[in-house]
Scaffold this active site. Structure first.
Site, PDB file in Angstrom:
ATOM      1  CB  CYS A  51      16.203  81.423  59.158  1.00 29.28           C
ATOM      2  SG  CYS A  51      16.616  82.691  57.973  1.00 29.28           S
ATOM      3  NE  ARG A  99      11.636  77.279  60.405  1.00 27.94           N
ATOM      4  CZ  ARG A  99      10.831  77.830  61.303  1.00 27.94           C
ATOM      5  NH1 ARG A  99       9.937  77.098  61.906  1.00 27.94           N
ATOM      6  NH2 ARG A  99      10.923  79.101  61.601  1.00 27.94           N
ATOM      7  CD1 TRP A 115      13.908  80.785  51.969  1.00 26.18           C
ATOM      8  CD2 TRP A 115      13.496  82.911  52.529  1.00 26.18           C
ATOM      9  NE1 TRP A 115      13.052  81.303  51.041  1.00 26.18           N
ATOM     10  CE2 TRP A 115      12.778  82.601  51.358  1.00 26.18           C
ATOM     11  CE3 TRP A 115      13.397  84.186  53.068  1.00 26.18           C
ATOM     12  CZ2 TRP A 115      11.966  83.528  50.716  1.00 26.18           C
ATOM     13  CZ3 TRP A 115      12.584  85.108  52.428  1.00 26.18           C
ATOM     14  CH2 TRP A 115      11.881  84.785  51.268  1.00 26.18           C
ATOM     15  CG  ASN A 159      15.565  81.931  62.521  1.00 26.73           C
ATOM     16  OD1 ASN A 159      16.650  81.667  62.042  1.00 26.73           O
ATOM     17  ND2 ASN A 159      14.719  81.025  62.971  1.00 26.73           N
ATOM     18  N   GLY A 160      15.088  86.262  61.210  1.00 25.45           N
ATOM     19  CA  GLY A 160      14.415  87.552  61.248  1.00 25.45           C
ATOM     20  C   GLY A 160      15.240  88.608  60.538  1.00 25.45           C
ATOM     21  CD  GLU A 193      -4.788  76.718  47.714  1.00 24.52           C
ATOM     22  OE1 GLU A 193      -4.541  77.933  47.731  1.00 24.52           O
ATOM     23  OE2 GLU A 193      -4.046  75.864  48.233  1.00 24.52           O
ATOM     24  CE  LYS A 216      -0.844  74.745  47.269  1.00 29.90           C
ATOM     25  NZ  LYS A 216      -1.537  75.334  48.381  1.00 29.90           N
ATOM     26  CD  GLU A 243       2.487  76.784  46.688  1.00 27.91           C
ATOM     27  OE1 GLU A 243       3.213  77.449  47.421  1.00 27.91           O
ATOM     28  OE2 GLU A 243       1.345  76.439  47.017  1.00 27.91           O
ATOM     29  CG  HIS A 245     -15.391  91.066  31.095  1.00 29.56           C
ATOM     30  ND1 HIS A 245     -16.197  91.940  30.409  1.00 29.56           N
ATOM     31  CD2 HIS A 245     -16.220  90.226  31.757  1.00 29.56           C
ATOM     32  CE1 HIS A 245     -17.466  91.656  30.662  1.00 29.56           C
ATOM     33  NE2 HIS A 245     -17.504  90.619  31.478  1.00 29.56           N
ATOM     34  CE  LYS A 266       3.901  74.186  55.685  1.00 32.27           C
ATOM     35  NZ  LYS A 266       2.901  74.047  54.605  1.00 32.27           N
TER      36      LYS A 266
HETATM   37  C1  F6R Z   1       0.942  78.083  49.650  1.00 30.45           C
HETATM   38  C2  F6R Z   1       1.213  78.435  51.021  1.00 30.45           C
HETATM   39  C3  F6R Z   1       1.333  79.880  51.345  1.00 30.45           C
HETATM   40  C4  F6R Z   1       0.813  80.156  52.766  1.00 30.45           C
HETATM   41  C5  F6R Z   1       1.103  81.605  53.157  1.00 30.45           C
HETATM   42  C6  F6R Z   1       0.538  81.952  54.505  1.00 30.45           C
HETATM   43  O1  F6R Z   1       0.860  76.710  49.482  1.00 30.45           O
HETATM   44  O2  F6R Z   1       1.363  77.603  51.868  1.00 30.45           O
HETATM   45  O3  F6R Z   1       0.678  80.676  50.422  1.00 30.45           O
HETATM   46  O4  F6R Z   1      -0.545  79.894  52.808  1.00 30.45           O
HETATM   47  O5  F6R Z   1       2.488  81.820  53.167  1.00 30.45           O
HETATM   48  O6  F6R Z   1       1.084  81.141  55.490  1.00 30.45           O
HETATM   49  P1  F6R Z   1       0.338  80.863  56.845  1.00 30.45           P
HETATM   50  O7  F6R Z   1      -0.904  80.122  56.544  1.00 30.45           O
HETATM   51  O8  F6R Z   1       1.312  80.056  57.653  1.00 30.45           O
HETATM   52  O9  F6R Z   1       0.055  82.205  57.456  1.00 30.45           O
END
Ligand code: F6R
Length: 614
Positions: free
Chosen positions: A2, A27, A78, A102-103, A486, A490, A493, A509, A609
């Site tokens: 949010c 976000r 959110w 928020n929260g 990673e 990517k 997501e 395995h 985000k």
């Molecule tokens: C994936 C991504 C998330 C963040 C995770 C942790 O692309 O961005 O997996 O890495 O939510 O977020 P931070 O780094 O802000 O603690």
């Protein structure tokens, strides 16, 4: 997650609120809303508009209704409690009072039951609505909106950032912060508030970060802050370095595309203070770093998602170069596990946002376990993690707007490599010659990253093969196994293709059963000591008809392309820094696959985000 934007002025603030919400879109959210106090004759009238969808829809409603006001609050939600519908969108109202939140309010059920019994009528499924009714209830017997809010906040359990306004005091916006970020933006004859500074760069760069437990009252010409004990306090004013340009898209189609291309500059900025140095100083990590680092017996790294993958890469460096035992764990697991701590160890949290609820809770947990040396590697100055850690290293990636983390990741890796070298030197594991060699490699890194980016056209050509697939496998070995993880993260997501990563030696395995001619298999194949082993694993894939997509180094002794084996050669092998280079084409691959599939690259569904709830 949010986002909040609030403003109080002597001019129409509706455009400021809408622009702020647009800038917070990154976000992640699923509904949006605004509440303002509109001057009507000599009075003010609360008006609220909400949309289950994008800020653009809300803006359309605002325009159609001709909303204009001097005081207002707005929100992107959110969904946590209650579906992402209009009735659950913020602001929530109680009489002439409106609130955005928020929260999560953990004790919302008991407060709701009590207020219902006292006559409050609830119209949403959210936990947030209790705040509106609770403050409205307190307002009847308190001298000001601020005191009604501080009284309410004392009852709320959980984490929250709150902004509220009320018809009874039309020139005020009241704020509260506990466990979720909220800042004040200072203007000339007007004041603002937002979840992060990017929402306000259009109007001011002078900001005050509210501290845990603070409440505040904004008026056009004044700001009052009271701390958790109710004492009036002054908080320092910061001038944010963020510019409006830094959060603009410029010539790019997507923020993710922009941020992938910014990596050479972001890594160079992160390394700036050491690039000209002859040797590395522990002071890079804070004034106490030398004293705290000197005797650490182990390293415990905690993070989530992409930041966790950075920690996994760092484990290889810390153990092989600094020779220090290192563990890496996901924050949401660590915080609830009955682990065996090493309080003489270094506790490292890694986070792009610095506000990730699980990582913050893990840091708090570590403190209760007796860790003294705590270090955060983070991209956001003044974030909660930065403020709550004893030592800190700020990556200088600049604002990362795309939900999928790219430049934050590579700058975290650069920071973790510096940490490795500093610990290695303090532990007597790095002689002058080796240190000079590593520093030289770091100096060359931005240029090497630029070189790797140039492979984009070839990567984009592969994307067409992936776009029609349902699944993909990513393989790597050793320090490139986290890079495979990673790459898979990517891809899933932003393109919504199911992707899994394996350490290539694990293939036989179990996962080999998945391989057939429909399964694309991406291999990260740098010219390191494991290349021959990896080549054998790739043969296992080939023999089952799997389609291989291989990222290799320029000089890699790796076979010629054939129809089912595609190879892109990147640049010279970069030794221990190789993972920082090899992740770039994986980011590009995910981006181009998402483009072909037409997904919302910068705002993938269901994701946020900054993950400020558990
Ligand atoms: C994936 C991504 C998330 C963040 C995770 C942790 O692309 O961005 O997996 O890495 O939510 O977020 P931070 O780094 O802000 O603690």
């Amino acid at each position: 997650m949010c986002g909040i934007v609030a403003a109080v002025s002597t001019r129409d603030i509706v455009p400021v609120l809408l622009e702020g919400l647009r800038r917070l879109e990154y976000r992640g959210y699923d509904s949006a809303g605004i509440a303002v106090l509109e001057p009507v004759d000599a009075k003010s009238e609360l008006r609220r508009l909400r949309a289950a969808g994008r800020v653009a829809e809300l803006a359309g409603q605002v325009q159609a209704q001709g909303l204009a006001a001097y005081t207002g609050i707005s929100h992107t939600r959110w969904a946590t409690h209650g579906a992402p519908t209009e009735r659950n969108a913020h602001p929530h109202v109680s009489g002439g009072l409106a609130v955005v939140h928020n929260g999560i309010i953990e004790n919302h059920e008991e407060i709701r039951a009590r207020l219902k019994a006292a006559g409050s009528v609830f119209t949403s499924d959210t936990d947030s609505e209790v705040i509106a009714h609770l403050v409205a209830f307190n307002r009847k017997s308190s001298v000001s909106l601020l005191s009604a809010a501080t009284q309410a906040v004392a009852e709320l359990e959980g984490a929250f950032a709150i902004a509220l306004l009320c018809e009874s005091d039309p020139e005020a916006v009241v704020l509260a912060r506990k466990g979720a970020p909220l800042l004040i933006g200072l203007g000339e004859g007007e004041n603002f508030s937002a979840s992060d500074v990017s929402a306000l760069v259009q109007v001011t760069r002078r900001v005050i970060y509210l501290e845990e437990g603070d409440c505040a009252e904004l008026r056009p010409g004044s700001v009052r802050i009271v701390d958790a004990r109710g004492t009036e306090v002054e908080r320092p004013v910061h001038v944010s370095e963020m510019t409006a340009q830094a959060v603009e898209l410029g010539p790019y189609q997507h923020y993710m595309q922009k941020e992938i291309s910014e990596q050479p500059g972001a890594v160079a900025a992160t390394l700036e203070t050491v690039i000209g140095a002859q040797s590395l100083q522990p002071g890079l990590f804070g004034a106490d770093a030398e004293a705290l680092f000197k005797d650490v017996s182990s390293v415990q790294i905690i993070a989530c998602g992409t930041s966790y993958h950075a920690g996994m890469v760092a484990r290889y460096w810390l153990e092989s170069i600094a020779r220090i035992p290192t563990s890496v764990e996901i924050a949401s697991e660590y915080r609830y596990r009955d682990s065996v701590p090493d309080p003489t160890g270094l506790f490292v949290t890694i986070s792009q946002s610095g506000e990730t609820a699980d990582t913050l809770a893990a840091l708090e947990h570590a403190r209760t376990l007796g860790y003294r040396a705590t270090l955060t590697i983070c991209n956001v100055p003044e974030s909660s993690l930065i403020r709550q850690s004893r030592l800190r290293f700020l990556t200088r990636a600049g604002p990362e707007i795309g939900v999928a983390s790219t430049k934050a990741f590579t700058t975290q890796l650069a920071a973790l490599f510096l940490l490795t070298l500093v610990l290695a030197r303090l532990r007597g594991k790095l002689d002058r010659h080796a240190e000079a060699t590593y520093l030289q490699a770091l100096r060359h890194l931005p240029a090497a990253l630029q070189h790797v980016l140039a492979a984009e056209e070839k990567v984009a050509a592969w994307a067409k093969d992936f776009a029609s697939r349902q699944h993909a496998l990513f393989l790597g070995r050793g320090i490139h196994y986290p890079i495979a993880l990673e790459g898979a993260l990517k891809l899933k997501e932003i393109s919504y293709i199911h992707a899994e990563a394996y350490a290539a030696g694990e293939l036989k395995h179990g996962p080999l059963a998945l391989v057939d001619q429909d399964m694309p298999v991406v291999a990260i194949a740098p010219s390191d000591t494991l290349l021959e082993k990896l080549k054998s694993n790739l043969q296992e894939v080939r023999a089952r008809g799997g389609r291989l997509y291989v990222f290799a180094d320029r000089d890699a002794p790796i076979g010629d392309e054939e129809e089912a084996v595609r190879i892109i050669k990147l640049t010279d092998h970069a030794g221990p820094l190789s993972p920082i280079l090899h992740v770039l084409p994986l980011q590009q691959l995910a981006y181009h696959v998402a483009l072909v599939r037409g997904t919302d690259v910068d705002k993938p569904r269901n994701l946020a985000k900054s993950v400020t709830v558990e």
